[in-house]
Design a protein around this motif. Sequence first.
Motif, PDB file in Angstrom:
ATOM      1  N   UNK A 128     -35.875   0.146   8.469  1.00 13.83           N
ATOM      2  CA  UNK A 128     -37.039  -0.260   7.691  1.00 13.83           C
ATOM      3  C   UNK A 128     -38.050   0.807   7.080  1.00 13.83           C
ATOM      4  N   UNK A 129     -37.754   1.799   7.719  1.00 11.37           N
ATOM      5  CA  UNK A 129     -38.785   3.110   7.114  1.00 11.37           C
ATOM      6  C   UNK A 129     -38.621   3.412   5.808  1.00 11.37           C
ATOM      7  N   UNK A 130     -37.079   3.150   5.430  1.00  9.72           N
ATOM      8  CA  UNK A 130     -36.801   3.401   4.111  1.00  9.72           C
ATOM      9  C   UNK A 130     -37.176   2.282   2.834  1.00  9.72           C
ATOM     10  N   UNK A 131     -38.015   1.171   3.378  1.00  9.33           N
ATOM     11  CA  UNK A 131     -37.976   0.100   2.529  1.00  9.33           C
ATOM     12  C   UNK A 131     -39.061   0.256   1.635  1.00  9.33           C
ATOM     13  N   UNK A 132     -38.527  -0.229   0.394  1.00  8.05           N
ATOM     14  CA  UNK A 132     -39.481   0.233  -0.854  1.00  8.05           C
ATOM     15  C   UNK A 132     -40.567  -0.947  -1.071  1.00  8.05           C
ATOM     16  N   UNK A 133     -41.662  -0.601  -1.671  1.00  8.44           N
ATOM     17  CA  UNK A 133     -42.894  -1.618  -1.970  1.00  8.44           C
ATOM     18  C   UNK A 133     -42.287  -2.533  -2.966  1.00  8.44           C
ATOM     19  N   UNK A 134     -41.227  -2.343  -3.968  1.00 12.81           N
ATOM     20  CA  UNK A 134     -40.910  -3.403  -5.108  1.00 12.81           C
ATOM     21  C   UNK A 134     -40.150  -4.502  -4.443  1.00 12.81           C
ATOM     22  N   UNK A 135     -39.056  -4.124  -3.487  1.00 16.47           N
ATOM     23  CA  UNK A 135     -38.085  -5.073  -2.945  1.00 16.47           C
ATOM     24  C   UNK A 135     -37.757  -4.599  -1.581  1.00 16.47           C
ATOM     25  N   UNK A 136     -38.119  -5.552  -0.779  1.00 18.57           N
ATOM     26  CA  UNK A 136     -37.809  -5.516   0.758  1.00 18.57           C
ATOM     27  C   UNK A 136     -36.209  -4.775   1.043  1.00 18.57           C
ATOM     28  N   UNK A 137     -35.240  -5.224   0.191  1.00 17.97           N
ATOM     29  CA  UNK A 137     -34.005  -5.031   0.504  1.00 17.97           C
ATOM     30  C   UNK A 137     -33.586  -3.839  -0.196  1.00 17.97           C
ATOM     31  N   UNK A 138     -34.434  -2.877  -0.915  1.00 12.58           N
ATOM     32  CA  UNK A 138     -34.222  -1.595  -1.254  1.00 12.58           C
ATOM     33  C   UNK A 138     -34.843  -0.482  -0.717  1.00 12.58           C
ATOM     34  N   UNK A 139     -34.332   0.690  -0.881  1.00 14.38           N
ATOM     35  CA  UNK A 139     -35.026   1.962  -0.265  1.00 14.38           C
ATOM     36  C   UNK A 139     -35.969   2.462  -1.686  1.00 14.38           C
ATOM     37  N   UNK A 140     -37.047   3.001  -0.669  1.00 15.59           N
ATOM     38  CA  UNK A 140     -37.919   3.952  -1.757  1.00 15.59           C
ATOM     39  C   UNK A 140     -37.007   5.272  -1.960  1.00 15.59           C
ATOM     40  N   UNK A 141     -37.182   5.941  -3.073  1.00 19.19           N
ATOM     41  CA  UNK A 141     -36.312   7.042  -3.712  1.00 19.19           C
ATOM     42  C   UNK A 141     -36.572   8.242  -2.674  1.00 19.19           C
ATOM     43  N   UNK A 142     -37.854   8.015  -1.965  1.00 21.80           N
ATOM     44  CA  UNK A 142     -37.806   9.580  -1.176  1.00 21.80           C
ATOM     45  C   UNK A 142     -37.118   9.680  -0.181  1.00 21.80           C
ATOM     46  N   UNK A 143     -36.676   8.637   0.827  1.00 17.89           N
ATOM     47  CA  UNK A 143     -35.742   9.002   2.035  1.00 17.89           C
ATOM     48  C   UNK A 143     -34.472   9.314   1.413  1.00 17.89           C
ATOM     49  N   UNK A 144     -33.837   8.736   0.518  1.00 21.55           N
ATOM     50  CA  UNK A 144     -32.364   9.126   0.162  1.00 21.55           C
ATOM     51  C   UNK A 144     -32.369  10.538  -0.666  1.00 21.55           C
ATOM     52  N   UNK A 145     -33.462  10.716  -1.304  1.00 19.63           N
ATOM     53  CA  UNK A 145     -33.634  12.227  -1.870  1.00 19.63           C
ATOM     54  C   UNK A 145     -33.627  13.452  -0.571  1.00 19.63           C
ATOM     55  N   UNK A 146     -34.157  13.060   0.231  1.00 14.85           N
ATOM     56  CA  UNK A 146     -34.443  14.018   1.533  1.00 14.85           C
ATOM     57  C   UNK A 146     -33.174  14.085   2.383  1.00 14.85           C
ATOM     58  N   UNK A 147     -32.427  12.772   2.233  1.00 18.86           N
ATOM     59  CA  UNK A 147     -31.067  12.731   3.234  1.00 18.86           C
ATOM     60  C   UNK A 147     -30.030  13.503   2.151  1.00 18.86           C
ATOM     61  N   UNK A 148     -29.999  13.432   0.984  1.00 16.27           N
ATOM     62  CA  UNK A 148     -29.066  14.183   0.464  1.00 16.27           C
ATOM     63  C   UNK A 148     -29.209  15.603   0.381  1.00 16.27           C
ATOM     64  N   UNK A 149     -30.467  16.176   0.299  1.00 19.00           N
ATOM     65  CA  UNK A 149     -30.774  17.395   0.388  1.00 19.00           C
ATOM     66  C   UNK A 149     -30.447  17.957   1.859  1.00 19.00           C
ATOM     67  N   UNK A 150     -30.706  17.089   2.993  1.00 16.43           N
ATOM     68  CA  UNK A 150     -30.330  17.556   4.265  1.00 16.43           C
ATOM     69  C   UNK A 150     -28.793  17.822   4.469  1.00 16.43           C
ATOM     70  N   UNK A 151     -28.085  16.810   3.929  1.00 15.86           N
ATOM     71  CA  UNK A 151     -26.635  17.113   3.917  1.00 15.86           C
ATOM     72  C   UNK A 151     -26.003  18.331   2.957  1.00 15.86           C
ATOM     73  N   UNK A 152     -26.775  18.532   1.810  1.00 16.44           N
ATOM     74  CA  UNK A 152     -26.434  19.907   1.186  1.00 16.44           C
ATOM     75  C   UNK A 152     -26.934  20.988   1.685  1.00 16.44           C
ATOM     76  N   UNK A 153     -28.014  20.848   2.498  1.00 14.79           N
ATOM     77  CA  UNK A 153     -28.375  22.217   3.383  1.00 14.79           C
ATOM     78  C   UNK A 153     -27.354  22.604   4.583  1.00 14.79           C
TER      79      UNK A 153
END
Length: 258
Positions: free
Chosen positions: A21-46
Motif C-alpha cells: 500500500x505504500x506505493x499507492x497513488x493519489x489518483x487511483x488506489x489500484x495504481x502505483x505512484x511513479x516514485x517507488x517504481x523509479x527507485x526500484x528500477x534504479x536499485x536493481x540497475x545498481x
Amino acid sequence: MSVLPEAFYLPADDGGFEPTRATQSLWDPDAQHGGPPTALLAHVLDGSAAAGTRMARISVDFLGPIPRRPARVAVTELRPGRLVRLAQADLVIDGRAAVTARAWYIATGPTPPVETPSAPPPPVPSAPDRPQTVASSDFGYGQAIEWRFTESDAPGTTGVWTRVRVPLVAGQDLTGLARALIVADSANGLSLTLPPDRWLSIPPTMTATLLRPPTGEWVHMECRTHLSDDGLGLAEATLRDPKGLLAEVAQPLLIRAR
C-alpha cells in the motif's frame, strides 16, 4: 495515520516484487505512484553496476498507469564501458513493460582540485503538532513519506523537506539513491499551478541528473511548475541535503481540463 507497510515492496519467491500500500497513488488506489517504481528500477540497475561507478542520470518512462500488482525487473546492457555505461531496466507487470528506465553510469575518480560552492537549503523545520500531508486524501505513498514544508511563495512553487519512512524493499537497507528517487517524481504534484480537481497535470516521463547521493535521512525539494500557452508544462525540482546540491529533476507535463 494508519499503520505503514513493512516496505514499498516485498521480495517474491520468484525473484520479483510485490508492491504494498505504500506505493499507492493519489489518483487511483489500484495504481502505483511513479516514485517507488523509479527507485526500484534504479536499485536493481545498481545491483548490476561495476564497482567504482555511480549513476549519473536516470530517465524513466511511464507507459501507462502502473498496476499495484506483482512485478519483475528485466535489465538490458545497452552500452557497456569501463568509464561510462548505459543500461535499461523494465518493470514488467502482467507480461508487459509498465515502466522503462535508462541509466548512465560514470566511473568515479580522484577529487578535482576545485571545490564547487553549493548553497544549503533552509533548515529542517521542527516537527509540527500534526503530520503534514501532500493532499487531504488518505493514500499510501503520501503517508510513507514525512513532509515538512519550508516555503510556497507563489502558485507553482514549493519547498519541502522529505524523509522516507519505510525501506524500498523489505529486509534491505534504504540507500541514499533510493531516498532521492522515491521522492523525485513528486515534483509535479508538489508544485501544481492549477486546482487538481479541475485540471489534469500528467508527467509521462521523468529525468533526474544526479550529482551525488544524499547523506542522512532528509532530502529537500525546491519544486517549480511552468505552463506554456498550448497545453504543455514543465515541472522541475532541485534536490539538496544539508551539505548542498544533490540532483536536478525535470518532468514534461500534459495539461488538460478534466
